[in-house]
Design a protein around this motif. Structure first.
Motif, PDB file in Angstrom:
ATOM      1  N   MET A 185       0.388  -0.969  -0.180  1.00  0.00           N
ATOM      2  CA  MET A 185       0.155   0.081  -0.177  1.00  0.00           C
ATOM      3  C   MET A 185       1.441   1.568  -0.048  1.00  0.00           C
ATOM      4  SD  MET A 185      -3.257  -0.768  -0.109  1.00  0.00           S
ATOM      5  CE  MET A 185      -4.742  -0.392   1.256  1.00  0.00           C
ATOM      6  N   ARG A 186       0.005   2.392  -0.846  1.00  0.00           N
ATOM      7  CA  ARG A 186       0.963   3.149  -0.769  1.00  0.00           C
ATOM      8  C   ARG A 186       0.784   4.529   0.403  1.00  0.00           C
ATOM      9  NH1 ARG A 186       4.378   3.713  -5.608  1.00  0.00           N
ATOM     10  NH2 ARG A 186       3.385   2.142  -7.281  1.00  0.00           N
ATOM     11  N   LEU A 187       1.623   5.148   1.165  1.00  0.00           N
ATOM     12  CA  LEU A 187       0.246   6.017   2.303  1.00  0.00           C
ATOM     13  C   LEU A 187       0.326   6.584   1.450  1.00  0.00           C
ATOM     14  CD1 LEU A 187       1.983   4.031   4.388  1.00  0.00           C
ATOM     15  CD2 LEU A 187       3.270   6.525   5.133  1.00  0.00           C
ATOM     16  N   SER A 188       0.707   8.077   0.617  1.00  0.00           N
ATOM     17  CA  SER A 188      -0.041   8.343   0.390  1.00  0.00           C
ATOM     18  C   SER A 188      -1.597   8.455  -0.025  1.00  0.00           C
ATOM     19  CB  SER A 188       0.294   9.474  -1.995  1.00  0.00           C
ATOM     20  OG  SER A 188       0.631   7.220  -2.151  1.00  0.00           O
ATOM     21  N   GLU A 189      -2.104   7.404  -1.029  1.00  0.00           N
ATOM     22  CA  GLU A 189      -3.256   6.112  -0.560  1.00  0.00           C
ATOM     23  C   GLU A 189      -4.473   6.908   0.754  1.00  0.00           C
ATOM     24  OE1 GLU A 189      -3.018   3.029  -3.361  1.00  0.00           O
ATOM     25  OE2 GLU A 189      -2.191   4.460  -5.171  1.00  0.00           O
ATOM     26  N   LEU A 190      -3.573   6.445   1.452  1.00  0.00           N
ATOM     27  CA  LEU A 190      -3.925   5.654   2.917  1.00  0.00           C
ATOM     28  C   LEU A 190      -4.551   6.560   3.265  1.00  0.00           C
ATOM     29  CD1 LEU A 190      -1.659   2.302   4.200  1.00  0.00           C
ATOM     30  CD2 LEU A 190      -3.742   2.578   3.099  1.00  0.00           C
ATOM     31  N   LYS A 191      -3.987   7.730   3.278  1.00  0.00           N
ATOM     32  CA  LYS A 191      -4.351   8.853   3.708  1.00  0.00           C
ATOM     33  C   LYS A 191      -3.817   8.944   5.075  1.00  0.00           C
ATOM     34  CE  LYS A 191      -6.421  10.216   0.003  1.00  0.00           C
ATOM     35  NZ  LYS A 191      -5.667  10.445  -1.238  1.00  0.00           N
ATOM     36  N   TYR A 213       7.246  -4.233   6.437  1.00  0.00           N
ATOM     37  CA  TYR A 213       7.446  -3.707   6.222  1.00  0.00           C
ATOM     38  C   TYR A 213       7.213  -2.138   5.661  1.00  0.00           C
ATOM     39  CZ  TYR A 213       9.794  -8.068   4.227  1.00  0.00           C
ATOM     40  OH  TYR A 213      10.615  -9.627   4.532  1.00  0.00           O
ATOM     41  N   ILE A 214       8.130  -1.340   5.816  1.00  0.00           N
ATOM     42  CA  ILE A 214       7.696  -0.008   5.278  1.00  0.00           C
ATOM     43  C   ILE A 214       9.037   0.566   4.404  1.00  0.00           C
ATOM     44  CG2 ILE A 214       8.440   0.858   6.981  1.00  0.00           C
ATOM     45  CD1 ILE A 214       6.042   3.348   6.399  1.00  0.00           C
ATOM     46  N   ILE A 215       8.342   1.116   3.113  1.00  0.00           N
ATOM     47  CA  ILE A 215      10.044   2.101   2.364  1.00  0.00           C
ATOM     48  C   ILE A 215      10.127   3.148   2.140  1.00  0.00           C
ATOM     49  CG2 ILE A 215      10.340   2.060  -0.532  1.00  0.00           C
ATOM     50  CD1 ILE A 215       9.507  -0.675  -0.604  1.00  0.00           C
ATOM     51  N   LEU A 216      11.266   3.617   2.604  1.00  0.00           N
ATOM     52  CA  LEU A 216      11.364   4.831   2.888  1.00  0.00           C
ATOM     53  C   LEU A 216      12.857   5.141   1.519  1.00  0.00           C
ATOM     54  CD1 LEU A 216      11.359   5.865   6.567  1.00  0.00           C
ATOM     55  CD2 LEU A 216       9.543   6.015   5.095  1.00  0.00           C
ATOM     56  N   PRO A 217      12.429   6.305   0.383  1.00  0.00           N
ATOM     57  CA  PRO A 217      13.056   6.839  -0.204  1.00  0.00           C
ATOM     58  C   PRO A 217      13.575   7.835   0.212  1.00  0.00           C
ATOM     59  CG  PRO A 217      11.320   6.490  -1.457  1.00  0.00           C
ATOM     60  CD  PRO A 217      11.268   6.597   0.432  1.00  0.00           C
ATOM     61  N   LEU A 218      15.031   7.826   0.002  1.00  0.00           N
ATOM     62  CA  LEU A 218      16.080   9.313   1.185  1.00  0.00           C
ATOM     63  C   LEU A 218      16.264   9.844  -0.082  1.00  0.00           C
ATOM     64  CD1 LEU A 218      16.103   9.652   3.775  1.00  0.00           C
ATOM     65  CD2 LEU A 218      18.653   9.422   3.780  1.00  0.00           C
ATOM     66  N   TYR A 219      15.559  10.935  -0.259  1.00  0.00           N
ATOM     67  CA  TYR A 219      15.656  11.795  -2.194  1.00  0.00           C
ATOM     68  C   TYR A 219      16.893  13.009  -1.070  1.00  0.00           C
ATOM     69  CZ  TYR A 219      11.863  10.057  -3.572  1.00  0.00           C
ATOM     70  OH  TYR A 219      11.374   8.862  -4.438  1.00  0.00           O
ATOM     71  N   THR A 220      17.219  13.147  -2.208  1.00  0.00           N
ATOM     72  CA  THR A 220      18.875  14.697  -2.195  1.00  0.00           C
ATOM     73  C   THR A 220      18.729  15.469  -2.483  1.00  0.00           C
ATOM     74  OG1 THR A 220      19.368  13.947  -4.500  1.00  0.00           O
ATOM     75  CG2 THR A 220      20.274  11.557  -2.625  1.00  0.00           C
ATOM     76  N   GLU A 259       3.741  -7.752   3.289  1.00  0.00           N
ATOM     77  CA  GLU A 259       2.462  -6.789   3.891  1.00  0.00           C
ATOM     78  C   GLU A 259       3.914  -5.604   3.949  1.00  0.00           C
ATOM     79  OE1 GLU A 259       1.248  -7.977   7.797  1.00  0.00           O
ATOM     80  OE2 GLU A 259      -0.378  -8.379   7.575  1.00  0.00           O
ATOM     81  N   VAL A 260       3.332  -4.792   2.535  1.00  0.00           N
ATOM     82  CA  VAL A 260       4.623  -3.471   2.712  1.00  0.00           C
ATOM     83  C   VAL A 260       3.919  -2.851   2.214  1.00  0.00           C
ATOM     84  CG1 VAL A 260       4.761  -3.749   0.804  1.00  0.00           C
ATOM     85  CG2 VAL A 260       6.411  -2.581   1.670  1.00  0.00           C
ATOM     86  N   LEU A 261       4.142  -1.274   3.054  1.00  0.00           N
ATOM     87  CA  LEU A 261       4.034   0.338   2.861  1.00  0.00           C
ATOM     88  C   LEU A 261       5.210   0.485   2.245  1.00  0.00           C
ATOM     89  CD1 LEU A 261       2.494   0.667   6.503  1.00  0.00           C
ATOM     90  CD2 LEU A 261       1.043   0.478   4.260  1.00  0.00           C
ATOM     91  N   PHE A 262       4.280   1.607   1.354  1.00  0.00           N
ATOM     92  CA  PHE A 262       5.474   2.571   0.849  1.00  0.00           C
ATOM     93  C   PHE A 262       5.646   3.532   1.064  1.00  0.00           C
ATOM     94  CE2 PHE A 262       7.097   3.402  -4.148  1.00  0.00           C
ATOM     95  CZ  PHE A 262       8.797   4.245  -3.250  1.00  0.00           C
ATOM     96  N   ASP A 263       6.463   4.379   1.791  1.00  0.00           N
ATOM     97  CA  ASP A 263       5.969   5.507   1.685  1.00  0.00           C
ATOM     98  C   ASP A 263       6.461   6.752   0.854  1.00  0.00           C
ATOM     99  OD1 ASP A 263       5.172   8.374   3.697  1.00  0.00           O
ATOM    100  OD2 ASP A 263       6.296   8.156   5.050  1.00  0.00           O
ATOM    101  N   ASP A 264       5.054   7.329  -0.086  1.00  0.00           N
ATOM    102  CA  ASP A 264       5.068   8.365  -1.413  1.00  0.00           C
ATOM    103  C   ASP A 264       5.095   8.869  -0.815  1.00  0.00           C
ATOM    104  OD1 ASP A 264       2.760   7.550  -1.245  1.00  0.00           O
ATOM    105  OD2 ASP A 264       3.000   7.637  -3.054  1.00  0.00           O
ATOM    106  N   ARG A 265       4.571   9.959  -0.232  1.00  0.00           N
ATOM    107  CA  ARG A 265       3.996  10.985   0.336  1.00  0.00           C
ATOM    108  C   ARG A 265       5.040  11.825  -0.327  1.00  0.00           C
ATOM    109  NH1 ARG A 265       2.297  10.517   6.739  1.00  0.00           N
ATOM    110  NH2 ARG A 265       4.796   9.514   6.756  1.00  0.00           N
ATOM    111  N   LYS A 266       4.859  12.889  -0.543  1.00  0.00           N
ATOM    112  CA  LYS A 266       5.140  14.041  -0.765  1.00  0.00           C
ATOM    113  C   LYS A 266       5.189  15.342  -0.335  1.00  0.00           C
ATOM    114  CE  LYS A 266       6.311  13.011  -5.077  1.00  0.00           C
ATOM    115  NZ  LYS A 266       6.569  11.512  -5.121  1.00  0.00           N
ATOM    116  N   ASP A 267       4.257  15.617   0.457  1.00  0.00           N
ATOM    117  CA  ASP A 267       4.216  16.616   1.496  1.00  0.00           C
ATOM    118  C   ASP A 267       4.329  16.224   2.553  1.00  0.00           C
ATOM    119  OD1 ASP A 267       1.799  14.650   1.322  1.00  0.00           O
ATOM    120  OD2 ASP A 267       0.743  15.826   1.963  1.00  0.00           O
ATOM    121  N   VAL A 268       5.066  15.616   3.166  1.00  0.00           N
ATOM    122  CA  VAL A 268       5.481  15.009   4.734  1.00  0.00           C
ATOM    123  C   VAL A 268       7.555  15.026   4.727  1.00  0.00           C
ATOM    124  CG1 VAL A 268       5.038  13.214   6.420  1.00  0.00           C
ATOM    125  CG2 VAL A 268       3.458  14.111   4.862  1.00  0.00           C
ATOM    126  N   SER A 269       7.775  15.247   5.388  1.00  0.00           N
ATOM    127  CA  SER A 269       9.586  15.891   5.208  1.00  0.00           C
ATOM    128  C   SER A 269       9.756  14.198   6.002  1.00  0.00           C
ATOM    129  CB  SER A 269      10.014  17.109   6.453  1.00  0.00           C
ATOM    130  OG  SER A 269       9.721  16.129   7.778  1.00  0.00           O
TER     131      SER A 269
END
Ligand code: ATP
Ligand code: MG
Length: 414
Positions: free
Chosen positions: A1-7, A319-326, A352-362
């Protein structure tokens, strides 16, 4: 599940009546929501954990022969009159139909399960029988407390056993005790089996008590031999087994088992024909686990200063995936690609995996959310890990970091 969709919207702080860490985490992480005093809603993450606790309970109940049923919550008054509890069960919610009939909202189900067992039990050959359910119970508690600890509507697993003689009751009672300890162990708890009042029909019942200062019970415990008894039935401060002085502790009851003898079978006329052709009353036992109270206690006992620290089996997600952008476009594109790859790989492997793809969260808030919600494995994908085609893996309950390849990740043992 994508966190952006889970609200998912966690809260920085919440007001709770009591200073209760577990409860404040459950509310801040949006696992539960208070509807009114002693009544709660379960939100997606909280419900996932509840379902996992229920799965453990079901597995351990089936292992000791329990068959699952689901009984009605609306109980006709007449059944409660037959057991003399319509007037004496203080916490019974009574409701009247607009057509006149009175009902009790089930606080426990002896009144329903005993007549129901007549469908199965005729002779000694039909015994023993074990029936259980996981269901919403209603009790008009005078003082709802501590979030899910004491509520007017709550989830309980109740098991009822039917036997031909006391020896068989005793054997099964010990079996249930062991099954309960397995349930709690899988939930990360180690409750103390405590002697408690047996009511009018047997000397003792047994409670499963978790030591916590949020508990409403006081128990006495012998540090020498492990004996424990509830304060309510304690006569003096000495251990009846070894004579040592007992210490008192605050504790919360997560389960309770009782021998009922023929109290309900007599009142509701549940009989069987024995080996000699004689009619006898069936003997019964009843065994409860407070599923929603369990969530409350797990959150209290298994948490740290950052949030919930659940065992893998009941964490809301594995699991939760956290991309760390540069902020370097080329690299960030690759980070996204690799994150998506890992996400798909885990999802394709039924993880069971989450993907934290939220754009508006630090990223700081994202890290905080992982810890608050108790996701078991945190997977960080950054410029550094990307260069080695690795994933930084951290378990919620350990400070150690590991750097794994995609293949090593999917092969992580449960
Ligand atoms: P308590 O002594 O805490 O009032 P009880 O002995 O009346 O509980 P049982 O009838 O034995 O409770 O119910 C089985 C389990 O259900 C308890 O061990 C407890 O974990 C849970 N439970 C009981 N009442 C409540 C409630 N009002 N809210 C949440 N859980 C409850
Ligand atoms: Mg009890």
């Amino acid at each position: 599940m994508r966190l952006s969709e889970l609200k998912i919207k966690t809260k920085k702080r919440v007001e709770t009546e009591e200073d209760d860490r577990g409860l404040s985490y459950l509310l801040r992480a949006n696992f539960i929501e208070k509807l009114t005093s002693g009544v709660y809603n379960y939100l997606p993450f909280g419900l996932r954990v509840i379902r996992k606790i229920e799965k453990i309970v079901r597995e351990e109940m089936e292992r000791i022969g329990g068959q699952e049923i689901l009984m009605a919550a609306l109980h006709p008054k007449s059944l409660w009159e037959q057991t003399n509890r319509w007037e004496t069960f203080d916490a019974l919610f009574k409701v009247q139909s607009r057509y006149g009939q009175w009902y009790g909202l089930g606080p426990t189900h002896e009144e329903v399960v005993t007549p129901l067992a007549k469908n199965f039990i005729f002779s000694y050959r039909d015994l023993p029988l074990y029936l259980y359910q996981i269901q919403t119970k209603f009790r008009d508690e005078p003082r709802p407390k501590g979030g899910l600890m004491r509520t007017r509507e709550f989830l309980m697993k109740d098991l009822y056993s039917f036997h031909k003689d006391e020896k068989d009751v005793d054997l099964y009672y010990e079996k249930v005790k062991r099954a309960y300890l397995k349930v709690y162990k899988r939930c990360g708890l180690k409750p103390i089996v405590t002697e408690a009042s047996g009511g009018t029909f047997s000397k003792f019942s047994h409670e499963f008590q978790v030591l916590t200062d949020k508990g409403e019970d006081t128990i006495f415990l012998c540090s020498n031999c492990g004996f424990s008894r509830n304060k309510e039935i304690m006569k003096n401060g000495k251990c009846p087994l070894c004579g040592e002085k007992l210490e008192s502790y605050q504790a919360a009851e997560v389960g309770n088992i009782f021998k009922l003898k023929d109290k309900y079978s007599r009142a509701l006329d549940l009989k069987y024909i024995d080996e000699r052709g004689e009619e006898k009353y069936v003997l019964m036992g009843c065994y409860g686990i407070g599923i929603s109270r369990l969530l409350s206690i797990i959150s209290e006992v298994l948490s740290d200063e950052k949030g919930l620290v659940f065992p893998e089996e009941i964490a809301p997600y594995r699991y939760i995936i956290l991309p760390l952008y540069t902020r370097k476009q080329e690299i960030d594109k690759k980070i996204t690609e690799f994150s998506e790859e890992v996400y798909r790989l885990l999802a394709d492997n039924q993880q069971e995996v989450l993907f934290d793809d939220r754009k508006d969260v630090s990223i700081g808030e994202k890290f905080n959310d992982v810890d608050l919600m108790g996701i078991f494995y945190r997977l960080v994908i950054s410029e550094k890990t990307l260069s080695k085609k690795r994933i930084e893996v951290k378990k919620r309950n350990s400070p150690n970091l590991k750097y794994l390849s995609k293949n090593e990740l999917v092969n992580l043992k449960k």
